[in-house]
Each structure stands twice: as structure tokens, then as C-alpha cells.
Design an enzyme around this catalytic site. Structure first.
Site, PDB file in Angstrom:
ATOM      1  N   THR A  28       0.848  -1.195  -0.264  1.00 37.51           N
ATOM      2  CA  THR A  28      -0.192  -0.031   0.140  1.00 37.51           C
ATOM      3  C   THR A  28       0.914   1.702  -0.531  1.00 37.51           C
ATOM      4  O   THR A  28       1.952   1.071   0.576  1.00 37.51           O
ATOM      5  CB  THR A  28      -0.720   0.255   1.311  1.00 37.51           C
ATOM      6  OG1 THR A  28      -1.482   1.517   2.039  1.00 37.51           O
ATOM      7  CG2 THR A  28      -0.422  -0.534   2.612  1.00 37.51           C
ATOM      8  N   ASP A  29       0.737   1.864  -0.227  1.00 37.90           N
ATOM      9  CA  ASP A  29       1.331   3.749  -0.373  1.00 37.90           C
ATOM     10  C   ASP A  29       0.727   4.164   1.150  1.00 37.90           C
ATOM     11  O   ASP A  29       1.909   4.875   1.729  1.00 37.90           O
ATOM     12  CB  ASP A  29       0.228   4.790  -1.284  1.00 37.90           C
ATOM     13  CG  ASP A  29      -1.387   4.909  -1.379  1.00 37.90           C
ATOM     14  OD1 ASP A  29      -1.822   4.111  -0.079  1.00 37.90           O
ATOM     15  OD2 ASP A  29      -1.456   5.709  -1.921  1.00 37.90           O
ATOM     16  N   GLU A  30      -0.035   3.872   1.644  1.00 37.05           N
ATOM     17  CA  GLU A  30       0.214   4.238   3.533  1.00 37.05           C
ATOM     18  C   GLU A  30       1.711   3.943   4.257  1.00 37.05           C
ATOM     19  O   GLU A  30       1.685   4.466   5.572  1.00 37.05           O
ATOM     20  CB  GLU A  30      -0.891   3.104   4.219  1.00 37.05           C
ATOM     21  CG  GLU A  30      -2.033   4.157   3.485  1.00 37.05           C
ATOM     22  CD  GLU A  30      -3.496   3.397   4.342  1.00 37.05           C
ATOM     23  OE1 GLU A  30      -3.212   3.745   5.171  1.00 37.05           O
ATOM     24  OE2 GLU A  30      -4.708   3.177   3.428  1.00 37.05           O
ATOM     25  N   TYR A  80      -1.749  -0.676  11.000  1.00 37.16           N
ATOM     26  CA  TYR A  80      -1.802  -1.609  10.265  1.00 37.16           C
ATOM     27  C   TYR A  80      -0.874  -1.052   8.734  1.00 37.16           C
ATOM     28  O   TYR A  80      -0.356  -2.109   8.524  1.00 37.16           O
ATOM     29  CB  TYR A  80      -3.209  -0.745   9.189  1.00 37.16           C
ATOM     30  CG  TYR A  80      -3.416  -1.622   7.559  1.00 37.16           C
ATOM     31  CD1 TYR A  80      -3.005  -2.417   7.546  1.00 37.16           C
ATOM     32  CD2 TYR A  80      -2.841   0.102   6.103  1.00 37.16           C
ATOM     33  CE1 TYR A  80      -3.465  -2.910   5.093  1.00 37.16           C
ATOM     34  CE2 TYR A  80      -3.436  -0.353   5.326  1.00 37.16           C
ATOM     35  CZ  TYR A  80      -3.221  -1.695   4.693  1.00 37.16           C
ATOM     36  OH  TYR A  80      -3.232  -1.723   3.042  1.00 37.16           O
ATOM     37  N   LYS A 119       2.595  -3.176   7.129  1.00 35.06           N
ATOM     38  CA  LYS A 119       2.509  -3.659   5.748  1.00 35.06           C
ATOM     39  C   LYS A 119       4.126  -3.077   5.578  1.00 35.06           C
ATOM     40  O   LYS A 119       4.105  -3.128   4.665  1.00 35.06           O
ATOM     41  CB  LYS A 119       1.878  -3.065   5.580  1.00 35.06           C
ATOM     42  CG  LYS A 119      -0.075  -3.230   4.738  1.00 35.06           C
ATOM     43  CD  LYS A 119       0.156  -4.664   4.425  1.00 35.06           C
ATOM     44  CE  LYS A 119       0.247  -4.369   3.233  1.00 35.06           C
ATOM     45  NZ  LYS A 119      -0.726  -5.678   2.623  1.00 35.06           N
TER      46      LYS A 119
HETATM   47  P1  NAD Z   1      -9.584  -7.593   1.795  1.00 34.20           P
HETATM   48  O1  NAD Z   1      -9.741  -7.131   3.132  1.00 34.20           O
HETATM   49  O2  NAD Z   1     -10.515  -7.020   1.202  1.00 34.20           O
HETATM   50  O3  NAD Z   1      -9.119  -9.034   1.886  1.00 34.20           O
HETATM   51  C1  NAD Z   1      -7.901  -9.812   2.965  1.00 34.20           C
HETATM   52  C2  NAD Z   1      -8.530 -11.555   1.911  1.00 34.20           C
HETATM   53  O4  NAD Z   1      -7.181 -11.939   3.182  1.00 34.20           O
HETATM   54  C3  NAD Z   1      -9.751 -11.271   2.876  1.00 34.20           C
HETATM   55  O5  NAD Z   1     -10.036 -12.231   2.136  1.00 34.20           O
HETATM   56  C4  NAD Z   1      -8.811 -12.673   4.408  1.00 34.20           C
HETATM   57  O6  NAD Z   1     -10.412 -13.505   4.956  1.00 34.20           O
HETATM   58  C5  NAD Z   1      -7.744 -12.545   3.754  1.00 34.20           C
HETATM   59  N1  NAD Z   1      -7.267 -12.948   4.404  1.00 34.20           N
HETATM   60  C6  NAD Z   1      -6.836 -12.589   5.857  1.00 34.20           C
HETATM   61  N2  NAD Z   1      -6.333 -12.521   6.623  1.00 34.20           N
HETATM   62  C7  NAD Z   1      -5.036 -14.140   6.133  1.00 34.20           C
HETATM   63  C8  NAD Z   1      -4.574 -15.110   6.440  1.00 34.20           C
HETATM   64  N3  NAD Z   1      -3.473 -14.901   7.642  1.00 34.20           N
HETATM   65  N4  NAD Z   1      -4.698 -16.422   5.709  1.00 34.20           N
HETATM   66  C9  NAD Z   1      -5.244 -16.137   4.920  1.00 34.20           C
HETATM   67  N5  NAD Z   1      -6.318 -15.378   4.403  1.00 34.20           N
HETATM   68  C10 NAD Z   1      -5.869 -14.089   5.081  1.00 34.20           C
HETATM   69  O7  NAD Z   1      -8.327  -6.679   1.172  1.00 34.20           O
HETATM   70  P2  NAD Z   1      -8.054  -6.224   0.259  1.00 34.20           P
HETATM   71  O8  NAD Z   1      -8.472  -4.502   0.335  1.00 34.20           O
HETATM   72  O9  NAD Z   1      -8.644  -6.987  -1.106  1.00 34.20           O
HETATM   73  O10 NAD Z   1      -6.853  -5.585   0.003  1.00 34.20           O
HETATM   74  C11 NAD Z   1      -5.580  -7.218  -0.633  1.00 34.20           C
HETATM   75  C12 NAD Z   1      -3.678  -6.539  -0.486  1.00 34.20           C
HETATM   76  O11 NAD Z   1      -4.142  -5.162  -0.887  1.00 34.20           O
HETATM   77  C13 NAD Z   1      -4.079  -6.390   1.439  1.00 34.20           C
HETATM   78  O12 NAD Z   1      -2.391  -6.552   1.698  1.00 34.20           O
HETATM   79  C14 NAD Z   1      -3.551  -4.859   1.551  1.00 34.20           C
HETATM   80  O13 NAD Z   1      -3.108  -4.247   2.640  1.00 34.20           O
HETATM   81  C15 NAD Z   1      -3.706  -4.412  -0.366  1.00 34.20           C
HETATM   82  N6  NAD Z   1      -3.940  -3.424  -0.627  1.00 34.20           N
HETATM   83  C16 NAD Z   1      -5.432  -2.780  -0.403  1.00 34.20           C
HETATM   84  C17 NAD Z   1      -5.620  -1.482  -0.984  1.00 34.20           C
HETATM   85  C18 NAD Z   1      -6.664  -0.799  -0.484  1.00 34.20           C
HETATM   86  O14 NAD Z   1      -7.385   0.227  -0.789  1.00 34.20           O
HETATM   87  N7  NAD Z   1      -8.233  -2.156  -0.477  1.00 34.20           N
HETATM   88  C19 NAD Z   1      -4.939  -0.458  -1.831  1.00 34.20           C
HETATM   89  C20 NAD Z   1      -3.566  -1.055  -1.123  1.00 34.20           C
HETATM   90  C21 NAD Z   1      -2.900  -2.080  -0.812  1.00 34.20           C
END
Ligand code: NAD
Length: 338
Positions: free
Chosen positions: A139-141, A164, A168
Site C-alpha cells: 500500500t502507499d500508506e 496497519y 505492511k
Molecule cells: P480485504 O480485507 O478485502 O481482503 C483480505 C483477504 O485476506 C480476505 O479474503 C481475508 O479472508 C484474507 N486473509 C486475512 N488474513 C488471512 C490469513 N491470515 N490467511 C489467509 N487469508 C487471510 O483486503 P483488500 O482490500 O482486498 O486488500 C488486499 C491487499 O491489497 C492487502 O495486502 C492490502 O494491504 C493491499 N492494498 C489494499 C488497498 C485497498 O484500497 N483496499 C490499497 C493498497 C493495497
């Protein structure tokens, strides 16, 4: 046994969009989706791929070494695209320990098992494993907060502010160390805020839409002036695909939409769209209510995506105005079906 790609967290928002995108783009690649189905995971996000001949779902935790080891052995895992994480900043303020566990220990566990399966020694790959790649989704955070001006580049020093983003950032560093110390083939993508179909109800845009159509207050933190750089989820998926296939090992790539919007703008824009497509006797924006700000709320994030644009030819298809229309329509279909 033919080679498979391990996707972690594929039942979540971005992972599930990515799996659909991937099967539409590549007909013959095999995906194993490992997801523990936390509150954020939802198998209905995967209904269109669940019967695909090249798709296998495994319910389980990335921190479970025996399980991850078994998956690597059984399915001949040749690459990992690692989405699984605890991802909601508010939850990380209430309960940081799960973030440390999944985001840091879980990433380490996956990397370490991948190293065992792919490498004989530092910088020496096992036979046929030279192209095996670990792609870490971040993430950019991790870069902290910006003032009114400036952009995050890949060289911006890390300064995470929430549990969070700190978890990350830690995982990004562990991934980096496996490149420098062991020569593993790793890439990291740091993306801005995503929006689009299949996002969990707790996140900002689904919350605005749901509260609006349920005639409830639409809560906006503080004065609503916090700015994020919004990217339509399919544009993120395209960027991941490009970096996974063509990114340079050991490098990080920022992905962002050049669509900076503050939270109040987003709430008003969603309300305006609803006024047009679901008119009622008063404007939806009357329901917007300011609530106590999130502690440590970062003011602004914005991405400089020129590296992925110039080196890999990435370009977003959607701008915020086109993406938000599709998004509102998708959540209306979801919420009105219930
Ligand atoms: P989300 O919370 O919607 O999904 C996360 C998934 O991971 C879920 O299905 C959950 O069941 C699974 N999970 C959590 N802990 C687990 C574990 N210990 N073992 C196996 N599975 C597990 O998240 P998202 O928004 O889809 O984000 C996905 C990735 O992208 C993350 O790494 C997040 O940091 C990154 N990201 C998200 C955003 C955003 O805006 N949503 C932006 C930049 C980066």
C-alpha cells in the site's frame, strides 16, 4: 504436476477481482487460492470462477507453516501473488495484534517456505525455479502522510503512521531482505486506495452508498478534508499483472490513479449520482454527518506512478468519475437484491 500460482487472500476485495481478471486474460494458468475467510473474505466474490477447471480454493491461514508447506509440495507452486492481509485501518487501531500476525508473520512464513522450495542456497535456484516469483501486494500508506503538495515516489522514505501501515511496511522490508540476502525473485507493488465492486461493506464508498439508500446518517470523519488517490480496482489488477510478468526483480512499483479526492467530495458525488438514478423527496446529501475523526488520521496520500507508466506501459482505464458510476450501480444491485 504442472506449475501453479498461489494467490493468498483471493476471497477479499482486490484478490477476488484479480482472480476473475486473470482467468479472463490467461486461459491455461492454474490458480490455488489460499484464504482463511476472515470476516473480510467472501466466497460469493468468486462465484464466476468457482467451477473453473484451473481454480482450486483452500481455506486456511498463511501463518500455518504445515499447510503452506503442503500446498507448495502438492500443487507445484511456481509463483506467489500475496494479497492476504488485515486491511482496515480502523480495526488496526482497535486490535493491532491480528495485523502483526497476518501481515508480518504471515508474509514471512510464505516467503520462507517459497525460498525453501525454490532455492538451494543464497542466489542459487533449484532446477527450473529461476523464474519463480514472489509478488507482494502493498500500500502507499507505508510512506506516511503528505501535506497539500507532493507525491509518493518509490524513493520516498517509509514513515508508516498506523498499526496497519506499520505492519505492511514491515512486510515490505522482509520481502526486500529476501531479494538482497538470498537473491529471491521478488517484486512489490504499493498502490493507492482502491474502489469498485466486491469491497467489504465496512469501507468508505460501500458505507456511503448503503447508508444513503437505507435513509441513515452518512458518517464522514472530521471535516471530510482527508485526501486519497482513488484507483478503480481493475486498473490495479492490470498493474499487478504487468509487474508480475515484466517487473524487474527486487524492485517496487507505485500504482495510483492521479485521482485525488477528499472524503466529503466522494460523499457528495455518490449522493449526486443517487439523486439522479434513485431520486427521493430530498437530496441524499442531507444525510451527511461529520463524526469524530480517526486518531492519527493521515491528511493526504497521492501517488507518482511514472515508473510503472514509463517502464511497463501501465495506464488507468478509468478516471474517478467513470469508475464511481459503475461502482454505485454495482452496490445498488447488491444492496437492493437483499
Ligand atoms: P480485504 O480485507 O478485502 O481482503 C483480505 C483477504 O485476506 C480476505 O479474503 C481475508 O479472508 C484474507 N486473509 C486475512 N488474513 C488471512 C490469513 N491470515 N490467511 C489467509 N487469508 C487471510 O483486503 P483488500 O482490500 O482486498 O486488500 C488486499 C491487499 O491489497 C492487502 O495486502 C492490502 O494491504 C493491499 N492494498 C489494499 C488497498 C485497498 O484500497 N483496499 C490499497 C493498497 C493495497
Amino acid at each position: 504436476m504442472s506449475r501453479s500460482i498461489l494467490i493468498t487472500g483471493g476471497a477479499g476485495f482486490i484478490g477476488s477481482n484479480f482472480i476473475s481478471y486473470f482467468f479472463e486474460t490467461y486461459k491455461d494458468k492454474k490458480i490455488i487460492n489460499l484464504d482463511k475467510l476472515s470476516y473480510a473474505g467472501d466466497l460469493s466474490n468468486l462465484s464466476e470462477v468457482e467451477n473453473h477447471k484451473n481454480y482450486t480454493f483452500i481455506e486456511g491461514d498463511i501463518c500455518n507453516s504445515n499447510l503452506v508447506e503442503y500446498i507448495f509440495k502438492t500443487y507445484n507452486i511456481a509463483s506467489v501473488i500475496h494479497f492476504a492481509a488485515e486491511s482496515h485501518v480502523d480495526n488496526s487501531i482497535e486490535n493491532p495484534s491480528e495485523f502483526i500476525n497476518t501481515n508480518i508473520n504471515g508474509t514471512f512464513n510464505l516467503l520462507n517456505i517459497a525460498k525453501r522450495h525454490w532455492m538451494d542456497a543464497p542466489f542459487i535456484f533449484k532446477e527450473d525455479c529461476e523464474s519463480n516469483r514472489f509478488h507482494h501486494i502493498s500500500t502507499d500508506e507505508v510512506y506516511g502522510a503528505l501535506g497539500k503538495t507532493g507525491l509518493f515516489t518509490e524513493d520516498t522514505p517509509y514513515a508508516p503512521n498506523s498499526p496497519y501501515s506499520a505492519s505492511k511496511a514491515s512486510s515490505d522490508f522482509i520481502v526486500r531482505s529476501y531479494f538482497h540476502t538470498y537473491g529471491m525473485n521478488v517484486v512489490t507493488t504499493n498502490c493507492s486506495n482502491n474502489y469498485g465492486p466486491k469491497q467489504h461493506d465496512e469501507k468508505l464508498i460501500p458505507t456511503i452508498i448503503r447508508k444513503a439508500i437505507n435513509n441513515e446518517d452518512i458518517p464522514i470523519y472530521g471535516d471530510g478534508k482527508n485526501i486519497r488517490d482513488w484507483l478503480y480496482v481493475m486498473d490495479h489488477c492490470k498493474g499487478i499483472d504487468l509487474v508480475f510478468n515484466s517487473g524487474k526483480s527486487g524492485e517496487a512499483y507505485n500504482i495510483g490513479g492521479k485521482n485525488e479526492r477528499d472524503n466529503l467530495y466522494i460523499a457528495h458525488r455518490v449522493c449526486d449520482i443517487l439523486d439522479e438514478i434513485r431520486p427521493k423527496n430530498m437530496p441524499y446529501s442531507n444525510q451527511i454527518k461529520f463524526v469524530k475523526d480517526r486518531p492519527g488520521h493521515d491528511f493526504r496520500y497521492a501517488i507518482d506512478a511514472s515508473k510503472i507508466e514509463s517502464e511497463l506501459g501501465w495506464k488507468a482505464n478509468e478516471n474517478f468519475e467513470s469508475g464511481i458510476l459503475k461502482t454505485v450501480q454495482w452496490y445498488l444491485d447488491k444492496y437492493e437484491e437483499k
